[in-house]
Design an enzyme around this catalytic site. Structure first.
Site, PDB file in Angstrom:
ATOM      1  N   ILE A  65      -2.927   1.420  28.810  1.00  0.00           N
ATOM      2  CA  ILE A  65      -2.166   2.431  28.039  1.00  0.00           C
ATOM      3  C   ILE A  65      -0.709   2.018  27.842  1.00  0.00           C
ATOM      4  N   LEU A 109      -7.618  -3.962  37.146  1.00  0.00           N
ATOM      5  CA  LEU A 109      -8.902  -4.565  36.736  1.00  0.00           C
ATOM      6  C   LEU A 109      -9.467  -5.507  37.796  1.00  0.00           C
ATOM      7  N   LEU A 117      -8.824  -1.214  27.085  1.00  0.00           N
ATOM      8  CA  LEU A 117      -7.873  -2.034  26.327  1.00  0.00           C
ATOM      9  C   LEU A 117      -7.109  -2.997  27.231  1.00  0.00           C
ATOM     10  N   ALA A 118      -7.200  -2.832  28.531  1.00  0.00           N
ATOM     11  CA  ALA A 118      -6.418  -3.688  29.442  1.00  0.00           C
ATOM     12  C   ALA A 118      -6.961  -5.107  29.428  1.00  0.00           C
ATOM     13  N   ALA A 119      -6.052  -6.072  29.432  1.00  0.00           N
ATOM     14  CA  ALA A 119      -6.438  -7.488  29.461  1.00  0.00           C
ATOM     15  C   ALA A 119      -5.182  -8.335  29.598  1.00  0.00           C
ATOM     16  N   SER A 138     -12.371  -9.295  20.392  1.00  0.00           N
ATOM     17  CA  SER A 138     -11.348  -9.945  19.565  1.00  0.00           C
ATOM     18  C   SER A 138     -11.935 -10.930  18.558  1.00  0.00           C
ATOM     19  N   GLU A 152     -10.661 -13.594  18.039  1.00  0.00           N
ATOM     20  CA  GLU A 152     -10.518 -14.924  18.649  1.00  0.00           C
ATOM     21  C   GLU A 152     -11.868 -15.483  19.077  1.00  0.00           C
ATOM     22  N   TYR A 211      -8.824 -17.515  26.927  1.00  0.00           N
ATOM     23  CA  TYR A 211      -8.786 -16.092  26.555  1.00  0.00           C
ATOM     24  C   TYR A 211     -10.017 -15.722  25.735  1.00  0.00           C
ATOM     25  N   LYS A 233     -13.056 -13.139  26.513  1.00  0.00           N
ATOM     26  CA  LYS A 233     -13.386 -12.009  25.623  1.00  0.00           C
ATOM     27  C   LYS A 233     -14.854 -12.077  25.188  1.00  0.00           C
ATOM     28  N   ARG A 271       4.635  -4.227  19.139  1.00  0.00           N
ATOM     29  CA  ARG A 271       4.005  -5.483  19.532  1.00  0.00           C
ATOM     30  C   ARG A 271       4.877  -6.218  20.550  1.00  0.00           C
TER      31      ARG A 271
HETATM   32  P1  NAP Z   1      -1.024  -5.761  25.316  1.00  0.00           P
HETATM   33  O1  NAP Z   1       0.103  -5.116  24.572  1.00  0.00           O
HETATM   34  O2  NAP Z   1      -0.834  -7.119  25.903  1.00  0.00           O
HETATM   35  O3  NAP Z   1      -1.456  -4.743  26.494  1.00  0.00           O
HETATM   36  C1  NAP Z   1      -2.294  -5.150  27.540  1.00  0.00           C
HETATM   37  C2  NAP Z   1      -2.426  -4.020  28.545  1.00  0.00           C
HETATM   38  O4  NAP Z   1      -3.284  -4.442  29.618  1.00  0.00           O
HETATM   39  C3  NAP Z   1      -1.106  -3.596  29.207  1.00  0.00           C
HETATM   40  O5  NAP Z   1      -1.104  -2.198  29.328  1.00  0.00           O
HETATM   41  C4  NAP Z   1      -1.198  -4.242  30.588  1.00  0.00           C
HETATM   42  O6  NAP Z   1      -0.459  -3.566  31.584  1.00  0.00           O
HETATM   43  C5  NAP Z   1      -2.687  -4.078  30.843  1.00  0.00           C
HETATM   44  N1  NAP Z   1      -3.189  -4.956  31.919  1.00  0.00           N
HETATM   45  C6  NAP Z   1      -3.120  -6.312  31.964  1.00  0.00           C
HETATM   46  N2  NAP Z   1      -3.689  -6.761  33.101  1.00  0.00           N
HETATM   47  C7  NAP Z   1      -4.118  -5.682  33.800  1.00  0.00           C
HETATM   48  C8  NAP Z   1      -4.771  -5.492  35.040  1.00  0.00           C
HETATM   49  N3  NAP Z   1      -5.091  -6.533  35.833  1.00  0.00           N
HETATM   50  N4  NAP Z   1      -5.087  -4.239  35.433  1.00  0.00           N
HETATM   51  C9  NAP Z   1      -4.745  -3.185  34.647  1.00  0.00           C
HETATM   52  N5  NAP Z   1      -4.110  -3.292  33.472  1.00  0.00           N
HETATM   53  C10 NAP Z   1      -3.799  -4.525  33.040  1.00  0.00           C
HETATM   54  O7  NAP Z   1      -2.310  -5.839  24.389  1.00  0.00           O
HETATM   55  P2  NAP Z   1      -2.655  -5.067  22.999  1.00  0.00           P
HETATM   56  O8  NAP Z   1      -2.132  -5.871  21.856  1.00  0.00           O
HETATM   57  O9  NAP Z   1      -2.294  -3.636  23.137  1.00  0.00           O
HETATM   58  O10 NAP Z   1      -4.247  -5.249  22.961  1.00  0.00           O
HETATM   59  C11 NAP Z   1      -5.107  -4.306  23.585  1.00  0.00           C
HETATM   60  C12 NAP Z   1      -6.447  -4.964  23.849  1.00  0.00           C
HETATM   61  O11 NAP Z   1      -7.030  -5.388  22.626  1.00  0.00           O
HETATM   62  C13 NAP Z   1      -6.390  -6.212  24.729  1.00  0.00           C
HETATM   63  O12 NAP Z   1      -7.567  -6.254  25.492  1.00  0.00           O
HETATM   64  C14 NAP Z   1      -6.392  -7.365  23.721  1.00  0.00           C
HETATM   65  O13 NAP Z   1      -6.910  -8.533  24.319  1.00  0.00           O
HETATM   66  C15 NAP Z   1      -7.303  -6.781  22.660  1.00  0.00           C
HETATM   67  N6  NAP Z   1      -7.085  -7.249  21.286  1.00  0.00           N
HETATM   68  C16 NAP Z   1      -5.845  -7.175  20.731  1.00  0.00           C
HETATM   69  C17 NAP Z   1      -5.654  -7.542  19.411  1.00  0.00           C
HETATM   70  C18 NAP Z   1      -4.312  -7.465  18.760  1.00  0.00           C
HETATM   71  O14 NAP Z   1      -4.137  -8.074  17.704  1.00  0.00           O
HETATM   72  N7  NAP Z   1      -3.370  -6.719  19.301  1.00  0.00           N
HETATM   73  C19 NAP Z   1      -6.758  -7.993  18.651  1.00  0.00           C
HETATM   74  C20 NAP Z   1      -8.021  -8.032  19.250  1.00  0.00           C
HETATM   75  C21 NAP Z   1      -8.177  -7.641  20.572  1.00  0.00           C
HETATM   76  P3  NAP Z   1       1.078  -3.951  31.955  1.00  0.00           P
HETATM   77  O15 NAP Z   1       1.929  -3.128  31.029  1.00  0.00           O
HETATM   78  O16 NAP Z   1       1.167  -3.528  33.385  1.00  0.00           O
HETATM   79  O17 NAP Z   1       1.235  -5.435  31.741  1.00  0.00           O
HETATM   80  O1  G4F Z   2       0.619 -13.999  17.460  1.00  0.00           O
HETATM   81  P1  G4F Z   2      -0.260 -14.939  18.183  1.00  0.00           P
HETATM   82  O2  G4F Z   2       0.172 -15.370  19.531  1.00  0.00           O
HETATM   83  O3  G4F Z   2      -1.696 -14.263  18.187  1.00  0.00           O
HETATM   84  P2  G4F Z   2      -3.190 -14.841  18.406  1.00  0.00           P
HETATM   85  O4  G4F Z   2      -3.183 -16.083  19.172  1.00  0.00           O
HETATM   86  O5  G4F Z   2      -3.850 -14.848  17.066  1.00  0.00           O
HETATM   87  O6  G4F Z   2      -3.831 -13.700  19.321  1.00  0.00           O
HETATM   88  C1  G4F Z   2      -3.618 -12.314  19.063  1.00  0.00           C
HETATM   89  O7  G4F Z   2      -4.644 -11.842  18.208  1.00  0.00           O
HETATM   90  C2  G4F Z   2      -5.971 -11.908  18.775  1.00  0.00           C
HETATM   91  C3  G4F Z   2      -6.946 -11.378  17.705  1.00  0.00           C
HETATM   92  O8  G4F Z   2      -7.329 -12.435  16.872  1.00  0.00           O
HETATM   93  C4  G4F Z   2      -6.009 -11.076  20.031  1.00  0.00           C
HETATM   94  F1  G4F Z   2      -7.265 -11.090  20.561  1.00  0.00           F
HETATM   95  C5  G4F Z   2      -5.001 -11.622  21.042  1.00  0.00           C
HETATM   96  O9  G4F Z   2      -4.993 -10.765  22.192  1.00  0.00           O
HETATM   97  C6  G4F Z   2      -3.606 -11.587  20.408  1.00  0.00           C
HETATM   98  O10 G4F Z   2      -3.244 -10.241  20.190  1.00  0.00           O
HETATM   99  O11 G4F Z   2      -0.459 -16.278  17.308  1.00  0.00           O
HETATM  100  C7  G4F Z   2      -0.875 -16.228  15.962  1.00  0.00           C
HETATM  101  C8  G4F Z   2      -0.761 -17.614  15.338  1.00  0.00           C
HETATM  102  C9  G4F Z   2      -1.412 -18.731  16.162  1.00  0.00           C
HETATM  103  O12 G4F Z   2      -2.188 -19.538  15.325  1.00  0.00           O
HETATM  104  C10 G4F Z   2      -0.251 -19.517  16.714  1.00  0.00           C
HETATM  105  O13 G4F Z   2      -0.525 -20.913  16.919  1.00  0.00           O
HETATM  106  O14 G4F Z   2       0.628 -17.959  15.247  1.00  0.00           O
HETATM  107  C11 G4F Z   2       0.771 -19.315  15.628  1.00  0.00           C
HETATM  108  N1  G4F Z   2       2.149 -19.535  16.107  1.00  0.00           N
HETATM  109  C12 G4F Z   2       3.026 -20.424  15.550  1.00  0.00           C
HETATM  110  N2  G4F Z   2       4.166 -20.432  16.263  1.00  0.00           N
HETATM  111  C13 G4F Z   2       2.730 -18.966  17.171  1.00  0.00           C
HETATM  112  C14 G4F Z   2       4.003 -19.531  17.264  1.00  0.00           C
HETATM  113  N3  G4F Z   2       2.309 -18.026  18.038  1.00  0.00           N
HETATM  114  C15 G4F Z   2       3.150 -17.619  19.020  1.00  0.00           C
HETATM  115  N4  G4F Z   2       2.743 -16.655  19.868  1.00  0.00           N
HETATM  116  N5  G4F Z   2       4.407 -18.176  19.147  1.00  0.00           N
HETATM  117  C16 G4F Z   2       4.872 -19.132  18.301  1.00  0.00           C
HETATM  118  O15 G4F Z   2       6.000 -19.610  18.450  1.00  0.00           O
END
Ligand code: NAP
Ligand code: G4F
Length: 320
Positions: A10, A58, A79-81, A124, A126, A148, A152, A183
């Site tokens: 959350i 977790l 959603l935690a990860a 995801s 990914e 990662y 997933k 973000r």
């Molecule tokens: P995020 O901002 O990184 O949030 C991750 C959450 O997980 C935080 O609340 C974190 O808590 C909690 N967490 C991490 N490790 C934990 C543990 N060991 N026990 C309990 N809680 C833990 O991620 P998000 O972008 O909101 O994404 C939510 C979920 O969707 C994730 O599973 C992510 O992999 C997945 N996802 C995200 C995207 C995307 O584009 N955003 C796309 C596809 C899938 P703390 O605040 O304590 O660190």
């Molecule tokens: O923003 P990113 O780190 O996201 P990425 O790797 O796509 O993963 C995110 O989306 C996933 C869903 O497809 C989630 F499952 C995952 O939890 C996360 O939320 O990187 C996006 C792209 C990559 O190709 C990376 O190589 O941006 C490219 N990039 C280029 N320069 C960079 C950078 N990424 C990051 N983080 N930092 C850079 O400086």
């Protein structure tokens, strides 16, 4: 009586938007948080009086059992990860524990203690990794490209397996990248919009990035949490791809973000090999046709609106 929801993660981007959404829908919301020596409730500070926080991790089965029992939730959103792809190469075991086995632990708690609850797993795009087809849908094979994504993929399959083995109402949402002003700053979109604001206000001069050619299907997190909720309201459990259907490169993101602030990205961006990945996901584009047809879900925020919303928010945060 109000429905009860438990949200793990959350304090993260999606958890905070989902809590906003479920409270608007009249839910009683429980949020799982892990113990930390510093404050992590920033994204849900505005909800602190409306959410009941339960401490669990977790990694710790007993704490998950207690959280599931105490929440007695109708809906559980996992959603935690460990969600940052680069960290999964430097901390692969921990990522496997949090992002993979953590799903299994939570499903075990649900199976034992609250099997009538509906369960959502945050899967995801990914998982598609080195993509086998474009666009990707629910039937596209997985080819994960990072620890990662491998974790997933385990989380996805174990969710499907618990549905098939124990009859749980368990669904996997295969979400493509979604972003927002909330973000984390390490992800490329927010890293860029934060840098644009700093450069515009004279607080920084350059931005160091990795691969500018990578393409992502970027949507708005507020739209994607609506889809999570809709998935748990269906008569039968099923898995859904959530995406905009459009893909853009990091370079295109730079163009719009810097342009919106009246800057040229070429004057400030430096490519740095430190940000290149050992294995890259080159292009993601999702086909959310099933979600459109069966959930009636549509994204409402365009790519341009998303980028400019994030730049405006970062400028405002820095007082610009
Ligand atoms: P995020 O901002 O990184 O949030 C991750 C959450 O997980 C935080 O609340 C974190 O808590 C909690 N967490 C991490 N490790 C934990 C543990 N060991 N026990 C309990 N809680 C833990 O991620 P998000 O972008 O909101 O994404 C939510 C979920 O969707 C994730 O599973 C992510 O992999 C997945 N996802 C995200 C995207 C995307 O584009 N955003 C796309 C596809 C899938 P703390 O605040 O304590 O660190
Ligand atoms: O923003 P990113 O780190 O996201 P990425 O790797 O796509 O993963 C995110 O989306 C996933 C869903 O497809 C989630 F499952 C995952 O939890 C996360 O939320 O990187 C996006 C792209 C990559 O190709 C990376 O190589 O941006 C490219 N990039 C280029 N320069 C960079 C950078 N990424 C990051 N983080 N930092 C850079 O400086």
């Amino acid at each position: 009586m109000a429905k009860r929801a438990l949200i793990t993660g959350i304090t993260g981007q999606d958890g905070s938007y989902l809590a906003d959404h479920l409270l608007e829908q009249g839910y009683e919301v429980f949020g799982m948080v892990r113990r930390s020596s510093t404050e992590t409730l920033g994204r849900v500070a505005h909800l602190q009086d409306r959410v009941e926080f339960l401490q669990a991790d977790l990694l710790d089965q007993a704490s998950l059992d207690r959280a599931v029992q105490d929440a007695a939730a109708d809906e559980i959103y996992n959603l935690a990860a460990q969600s940052f792809v680069p960290t999964s190469w430097s901390q692969p075991s921990l990522t496997g524990e949090f992002t993979g086995l953590g799903v299994l632990r939570l499903l075990e708690s649900v199976r034992k203690l609250d099997p009538r609850a509906r369960f959502y797993q945050a899967s995801s795009s990914e998982m598609f990794g080195k993509v086998r087809e474009v666009p990707q849908n629910e039937l596209t094979p997985f080819h994960p490209r990072s620890p990662y994504a491998v974790a997933k993929t385990f989380g996805h399959h174990i969710t499907v397996n618990y549905r098939e083995s124990y009859g749980l109402y368990a669904v996997s949402g295969i979400l493509f990248n979604h972003e927002s002003p909330r973000r984390g700053r390490e992800f490329v979109t927010r890293k860029i919009t934060d840098a644009v604001a700093r450069i515009k206000l004279g607080l920084a001069g350059e931005l160091r990035l990795g691969n500018l050619d990578a393409q992502r299907d970027w949507g708005y997190a507020g739209d994607y949490v609506r889809a999570m909720h809709l998935m748990l309201q269906q008569p039968e459990p099923g898995d859904f791809v959530i995406a905009t259907g459009r893909t853009h490169s990091v370079r295109e993101f730079l163009e719009i973000a810097f342009g919106h602030a009246g800057l040229k990205w070429e004057d400030h961006v430096v490519q740095d090999p430190r940000y290149m990945r050992p294995a890259e996901v080159d292009q993601l584009r999702g086909d959310a046709g099933k979600a459109r047809r069966e959930l009636g879900w549509e994204p409402t925020v365009s790519f341009e609106q998303l980028v400019t919303m994030m730049v405006d928010s970062d400028l405002a945060l820095l007082g610009g």
